[in-house]
Motif scaffolding. Structure first.
Motif, PDB file in Angstrom:
ATOM      1  N   VAL A 109       1.335 -16.726  -6.459  1.00 12.12           N
ATOM      2  CA  VAL A 109       1.476 -15.509  -5.657  1.00 12.12           C
ATOM      3  C   VAL A 109       1.368 -15.921  -4.189  1.00 12.12           C
ATOM      4  N   ILE A 110       2.409 -15.592  -3.403  1.00  7.41           N
ATOM      5  CA  ILE A 110       2.388 -15.974  -1.989  1.00  7.41           C
ATOM      6  C   ILE A 110       2.130 -14.779  -1.069  1.00  7.41           C
ATOM      7  N   SER A 111       2.346 -13.564  -1.578  1.00  8.31           N
ATOM      8  CA  SER A 111       1.979 -12.385  -0.801  1.00  8.31           C
ATOM      9  C   SER A 111       1.955 -11.160  -1.709  1.00  8.31           C
ATOM     10  N   PHE A 112       1.193 -10.158  -1.279  1.00  2.00           N
ATOM     11  CA  PHE A 112       1.195  -8.873  -1.976  1.00  2.00           C
ATOM     12  C   PHE A 112       0.902  -7.783  -0.966  1.00  2.00           C
ATOM     13  N   GLU A 113       1.441  -6.589  -1.237  1.00  2.32           N
ATOM     14  CA  GLU A 113       1.268  -5.462  -0.321  1.00  2.32           C
ATOM     15  C   GLU A 113       1.329  -4.170  -1.113  1.00  2.32           C
ATOM     16  N   ARG A 114       0.357  -3.282  -0.871  1.00  2.00           N
ATOM     17  CA  ARG A 114       0.405  -1.965  -1.519  1.00  2.00           C
ATOM     18  C   ARG A 114       1.452  -1.141  -0.808  1.00  2.00           C
ATOM     19  N   VAL A 115       2.413  -0.623  -1.567  1.00  2.00           N
ATOM     20  CA  VAL A 115       3.521   0.111  -0.963  1.00  2.00           C
ATOM     21  C   VAL A 115       3.517   1.596  -1.286  1.00  2.00           C
ATOM     22  N   ALA A 116       2.754   2.003  -2.317  1.00  2.00           N
ATOM     23  CA  ALA A 116       2.751   3.418  -2.679  1.00  2.00           C
ATOM     24  C   ALA A 116       1.511   3.758  -3.500  1.00  2.00           C
ATOM     25  N   LEU A 117       1.190   5.044  -3.485  1.00  5.52           N
ATOM     26  CA  LEU A 117       0.136   5.602  -4.323  1.00  5.52           C
ATOM     27  C   LEU A 117       0.698   6.789  -5.080  1.00  5.52           C
ATOM     28  N   MET A 118       0.199   7.009  -6.287  1.00  9.51           N
ATOM     29  CA  MET A 118       0.613   8.192  -7.042  1.00  9.51           C
ATOM     30  C   MET A 118      -0.513   8.598  -7.969  1.00  9.51           C
ATOM     31  N   GLU A 119      -0.588   9.892  -8.258  1.00 12.53           N
ATOM     32  CA  GLU A 119      -1.586  10.353  -9.206  1.00 12.53           C
ATOM     33  C   GLU A 119      -1.133   9.969 -10.605  1.00 12.53           C
ATOM     34  N   ARG A 120      -2.088   9.577 -11.439  1.00 19.93           N
ATOM     35  CA  ARG A 120      -1.761   9.161 -12.806  1.00 19.93           C
ATOM     36  C   ARG A 120      -0.999  10.281 -13.508  1.00 19.93           C
ATOM     37  N   GLY A 121       0.132   9.951 -14.105  1.00 17.39           N
ATOM     38  CA  GLY A 121       0.941  10.910 -14.840  1.00 17.39           C
ATOM     39  C   GLY A 121       1.883  11.734 -13.978  1.00 17.39           C
ATOM     40  N   SER A 122       1.854  11.547 -12.681  1.00 15.09           N
ATOM     41  CA  SER A 122       2.703  12.309 -11.774  1.00 15.09           C
ATOM     42  C   SER A 122       4.003  11.563 -11.500  1.00 15.09           C
ATOM     43  N   LEU A 123       5.019  12.302 -11.149  1.00 11.52           N
ATOM     44  CA  LEU A 123       6.280  11.691 -10.744  1.00 11.52           C
ATOM     45  C   LEU A 123       6.403  11.608  -9.229  1.00 11.52           C
ATOM     46  N   ILE A 124       5.418  12.156  -8.524  1.00  7.88           N
ATOM     47  CA  ILE A 124       5.433  12.138  -7.065  1.00  7.88           C
ATOM     48  C   ILE A 124       4.757  10.860  -6.568  1.00  7.88           C
ATOM     49  N   ILE A 125       5.495  10.090  -5.776  1.00  7.07           N
ATOM     50  CA  ILE A 125       4.984   8.838  -5.226  1.00  7.07           C
ATOM     51  C   ILE A 125       4.777   9.019  -3.730  1.00  7.07           C
ATOM     52  N   TYR A 126       3.623   8.604  -3.250  1.00  6.55           N
ATOM     53  CA  TYR A 126       3.294   8.705  -1.835  1.00  6.55           C
ATOM     54  C   TYR A 126       3.424   7.323  -1.201  1.00  6.55           C
ATOM     55  N   PRO A 127       4.457   7.110  -0.382  1.00  5.97           N
ATOM     56  CA  PRO A 127       4.589   5.793   0.272  1.00  5.97           C
ATOM     57  C   PRO A 127       3.394   5.529   1.177  1.00  5.97           C
ATOM     58  N   VAL A 128       3.010   4.284   1.254  1.00  3.69           N
ATOM     59  CA  VAL A 128       1.900   3.882   2.112  1.00  3.69           C
ATOM     60  C   VAL A 128       2.483   3.434   3.434  1.00  3.69           C
ATOM     61  N   GLU A 129       2.042   4.081   4.512  1.00  7.19           N
ATOM     62  CA  GLU A 129       2.465   3.692   5.848  1.00  7.19           C
ATOM     63  C   GLU A 129       1.334   2.834   6.424  1.00  7.19           C
ATOM     64  N   PRO A 130       1.600   1.569   6.738  1.00  2.00           N
ATOM     65  CA  PRO A 130       0.538   0.639   7.142  1.00  2.00           C
ATOM     66  C   PRO A 130      -0.402   1.178   8.210  1.00  2.00           C
ATOM     67  N   ASN A 131       0.091   1.709   9.297  1.00  4.02           N
ATOM     68  CA  ASN A 131      -0.775   2.171  10.373  1.00  4.02           C
ATOM     69  C   ASN A 131      -1.479   3.470  10.052  1.00  4.02           C
ATOM     70  N   LYS A 132      -0.834   4.340   9.291  1.00  4.00           N
ATOM     71  CA  LYS A 132      -1.423   5.639   8.963  1.00  4.00           C
ATOM     72  C   LYS A 132      -2.643   5.483   8.088  1.00  4.00           C
ATOM     73  N   GLU A 133      -2.593   4.561   7.112  1.00  2.00           N
ATOM     74  CA  GLU A 133      -3.715   4.402   6.210  1.00  2.00           C
ATOM     75  C   GLU A 133      -4.947   3.882   6.951  1.00  2.00           C
ATOM     76  N   GLU A 134      -4.758   3.003   7.904  1.00  2.00           N
ATOM     77  CA  GLU A 134      -5.881   2.470   8.680  1.00  2.00           C
ATOM     78  C   GLU A 134      -6.527   3.571   9.501  1.00  2.00           C
ATOM     79  N   GLU A 135      -5.718   4.517  10.026  1.00  2.00           N
ATOM     80  CA  GLU A 135      -6.256   5.611  10.834  1.00  2.00           C
ATOM     81  C   GLU A 135      -7.121   6.536   9.993  1.00  2.00           C
ATOM     82  N   LYS A 136      -6.758   6.734   8.700  1.00  2.00           N
ATOM     83  CA  LYS A 136      -7.486   7.654   7.829  1.00  2.00           C
ATOM     84  C   LYS A 136      -8.808   7.079   7.382  1.00  2.00           C
TER      85      LYS A 136
END
Length: 97
Positions: free
Chosen positions: A69-96
């Protein structure tokens, strides 16, 4: 057989190094490396801070031709069983946080 070794390498990395067992949801070859997507349960503390139910994270992972493994990045979050995916915005998550 290469895909099987790629899957095993990514699952081992997430279980042993990050303590996050996951399910591979995609593997595709590139010129210099393999791109893998893995879905893993998000940390309990993370969910508690944001008053969320079960969250699943989707990570993009790059694996070289030596199955490392040379790199990894979280790109999205979703509630278990949901079809709605929430993209992860790098700067926004740090602000929260």
């Amino acid at each position: 057989m290469a895909i099987k070794k790629i899957i095993e390498a990514v699952q081992h990395f997430f279980c042993e190094v990050l303590g996050k067992p996951g399910k591979i949801i995609g593997v595709s070859p590139g010129e210099d490396c393999w791109k893998v997507q893995i879905e893993v349960p998000e940390e309990v503390e993370y969910m508690r801070r944001r008053a969320k139910g079960d969250l699943m994270a989707i990570y993009d992972v790059l694996v070289d031709h030596c199955y490392e493994v040379i790199s990894f990045e979280r790109v999205a979050l979703m509630e278990r069983g949901s079809l709605i995916i929430y993209p992860v915005e790098p700067n926004k998550e740090e602000e929260k946080a």
